[in-house]
Design a protein around this motif. Structure first.
Motif, short mmCIF file in Angstrom:
data_model
loop_
_atom_site.label_atom_id
_atom_site.label_comp_id
_atom_site.label_asym_id
_atom_site.label_seq_id
_atom_site.Cartn_x
_atom_site.Cartn_y
_atom_site.Cartn_z
N GLY A 106 0.78 -1.23 0.00
CA GLY A 106 0.00 0.00 0.00
C GLY A 106 0.81 1.28 0.00
N ALA A 107 2.11 1.19 -0.17
CA ALA A 107 2.95 2.39 -0.18
C ALA A 107 2.87 3.09 -1.54
CB ALA A 107 4.40 2.04 0.13
N THR A 108 3.15 4.37 -1.52
CA THR A 108 3.18 5.15 -2.76
C THR A 108 4.58 5.65 -3.08
OG1 THR A 108 2.56 7.14 -1.55
CG2 THR A 108 0.78 5.88 -2.57
N SER A 109 5.51 5.47 -2.14
CA SER A 109 6.89 5.88 -2.43
C SER A 109 7.88 4.94 -1.75
CB SER A 109 7.14 7.33 -2.00
OG SER A 109 7.12 7.44 -0.60
N LEU A 110 9.05 4.88 -2.35
CA LEU A 110 10.16 4.09 -1.86
C LEU A 110 11.30 5.06 -1.63
CD1 LEU A 110 11.09 1.12 -1.39
CD2 LEU A 110 11.82 1.08 -3.78
N VAL A 111 11.95 4.97 -0.47
CA VAL A 111 13.05 5.89 -0.15
C VAL A 111 14.29 5.09 0.20
CG1 VAL A 111 11.51 7.73 0.64
CG2 VAL A 111 12.40 6.09 2.30
N VAL A 112 15.43 5.78 0.07
CA VAL A 112 16.71 5.18 0.42
C VAL A 112 17.68 6.29 0.77
CG1 VAL A 112 17.60 5.12 -1.96
CG2 VAL A 112 18.43 3.44 -0.29
N GLY A 113 18.62 5.99 1.64
CA GLY A 113 19.70 6.92 1.94
C GLY A 113 21.02 6.25 1.64
N THR A 114 21.94 7.00 1.06
CA THR A 114 23.26 6.44 0.77
C THR A 114 24.30 7.53 0.91
OG1 THR A 114 24.48 5.01 -0.77
CG2 THR A 114 23.21 6.83 -1.75
N GLY A 115 25.54 7.13 1.00
CA GLY A 115 26.62 8.08 1.21
C GLY A 115 26.84 8.99 0.02
N SER A 116 27.22 10.22 0.31
CA SER A 116 27.47 11.19 -0.76
C SER A 116 28.65 10.80 -1.63
CB SER A 116 27.70 12.58 -0.16
OG SER A 116 28.83 12.56 0.71
N THR A 117 29.52 9.93 -1.12
CA THR A 117 30.66 9.48 -1.90
C THR A 117 30.44 8.08 -2.48
OG1 THR A 117 31.74 8.61 0.09
CG2 THR A 117 32.31 10.86 -0.57
N SER A 118 29.24 7.53 -2.29
CA SER A 118 28.91 6.17 -2.75
C SER A 118 28.42 6.24 -4.20
CB SER A 118 27.85 5.55 -1.84
OG SER A 118 28.30 5.50 -0.51
N VAL A 119 29.36 6.36 -5.11
CA VAL A 119 29.06 6.63 -6.51
C VAL A 119 28.19 5.53 -7.13
CG1 VAL A 119 30.06 7.04 -8.79
CG2 VAL A 119 31.17 7.97 -6.74
N LYS A 149 19.27 5.39 -11.86
CA LYS A 149 18.86 4.60 -13.02
C LYS A 149 17.50 3.95 -12.79
CE LYS A 149 23.41 3.29 -14.80
NZ LYS A 149 24.34 2.16 -14.99
N CYS A 150 17.19 3.69 -11.53
CA CYS A 150 15.92 3.05 -11.17
C CYS A 150 14.80 4.06 -10.91
CB CYS A 150 16.11 2.16 -9.95
SG CYS A 150 17.13 0.70 -10.27
N GLY A 151 15.04 5.33 -11.21
CA GLY A 151 13.98 6.34 -11.12
C GLY A 151 13.95 7.15 -9.84
N PHE A 152 14.93 6.98 -8.97
CA PHE A 152 14.97 7.76 -7.73
C PHE A 152 15.50 9.16 -8.02
CE2 PHE A 152 14.72 3.55 -6.12
CZ PHE A 152 14.25 3.63 -4.83
N ARG A 153 15.04 10.10 -7.21
CA ARG A 153 15.50 11.49 -7.29
C ARG A 153 16.01 11.92 -5.92
NH1 ARG A 153 12.69 14.90 -11.04
NH2 ARG A 153 14.41 16.28 -10.54
N VAL A 154 17.02 12.76 -5.91
CA VAL A 154 17.53 13.30 -4.65
C VAL A 154 16.47 14.21 -4.05
CG1 VAL A 154 19.31 14.76 -3.59
CG2 VAL A 154 19.94 13.14 -5.41
N VAL A 155 16.18 13.99 -2.76
CA VAL A 155 15.17 14.82 -2.10
C VAL A 155 15.73 15.58 -0.90
CG1 VAL A 155 13.17 13.49 -2.87
CG2 VAL A 155 14.33 12.84 -0.74
N ASP A 156 16.90 15.15 -0.40
CA ASP A 156 17.45 15.82 0.78
C ASP A 156 18.90 15.38 0.98
OD1 ASP A 156 17.48 17.44 3.05
OD2 ASP A 156 16.40 16.01 4.32
N VAL A 157 19.62 16.17 1.76
CA VAL A 157 20.97 15.82 2.18
C VAL A 157 21.00 15.95 3.70
CG1 VAL A 157 23.42 16.43 2.08
CG2 VAL A 157 21.99 16.67 0.03
N ASP A 158 21.39 14.88 4.37
CA ASP A 158 21.56 14.91 5.82
C ASP A 158 23.03 15.17 6.09
OD1 ASP A 158 21.63 14.53 8.56
OD2 ASP A 158 20.38 12.73 8.53
N ARG A 159 23.35 16.44 6.29
CA ARG A 159 24.75 16.85 6.48
C ARG A 159 25.32 16.23 7.75
NH1 ARG A 159 26.78 21.20 3.65
NH2 ARG A 159 28.00 21.79 5.45
N ASP A 160 26.53 15.71 7.63
CA ASP A 160 27.29 15.12 8.74
C ASP A 160 26.64 13.88 9.35
OD1 ASP A 160 29.35 17.00 8.47
OD2 ASP A 160 28.34 18.41 9.81
N PHE A 161 25.72 13.23 8.63
CA PHE A 161 25.05 12.02 9.13
C PHE A 161 26.07 10.97 9.57
CE2 PHE A 161 23.59 7.70 8.50
CZ PHE A 161 22.41 7.67 9.22
#
Length: 154
Positions: A95-108, A116-128
């Motif tokens: 029943g979800a309408t969105s899928l989210v993920v967090g990854t490292g800023s250097t994790s190319v 490639k799978c359709g995700f868009r950047v929505v936020d940056v958690d600085r110093d996480f």
């Protein structure tokens, strides 16, 4: 990907599963903290464990990919993309309408995969990674500091 591929719920966590989880998130204490809240799945190719994914609901509309890892010897064969597609189906079925993920800023590689799978950047958690990890993490000779948060409508 011409082999027999199965994505199934993970029965019992083995040392091989843990090694894969730690490949994506090197802090075993953190992995063991979030693991009980997740639905674990494994990707098997010809009955060999090749990858893992941990999915967890954030709220009624959102499912998070908490951990996704492919054994390094099987990377760049489309298995990561197969796990992301599975996660989208799983989220829709729940029943979800969105899928989210967090990854490292250097994790190319993960950043490329998710986009490639359709995700868009929505936020940056600085110093996480500075706030949440006991030891400094480095990728490509750069200290990992920030988490990039991505989202995909499903």
């Amino acid at each position: 990907m011409n082999n027999d591929i199965m994505i199934i719920p993970t029965g019992q966590m083995t040392p091989q599963h843990l090694k894969l989880y730690l490949n994506a998130d090197p802090d075993e204490k953190l992995v063991r903290q979030y693991l009980p809240r997740c639905s674990p799945f494994e990707l098997r190719v010809d009955d060999e464990l090749v990858g893992v994914i941990l999915l967890t609901p954030q709220d009624k509309q959102t499912v998070e990919i908490k951990n996704l890892s492919i054994d390094p010897q099987f990377q760049h064969h489309g298995y990561g993309m197969a796990l992301v597609k599975f996660a989208k189906r799983y989220a829709r079925l729940h029943g979800a309408t969105s899928l989210v993920v967090g990854t490292g800023s250097t994790s190319v590689e993960p950043l490329l995969l998710y986009q490639k799978c359709g995700f868009r950047v929505v936020d940056v958690d600085r110093d996480f990674f500075i706030r949440n990890y006991r030891l400094p993490l480095y990728e490509h000779g750069i200290q990992l500091k920030d988490m990039i948060k991505l989202s995909c409508d499903i």
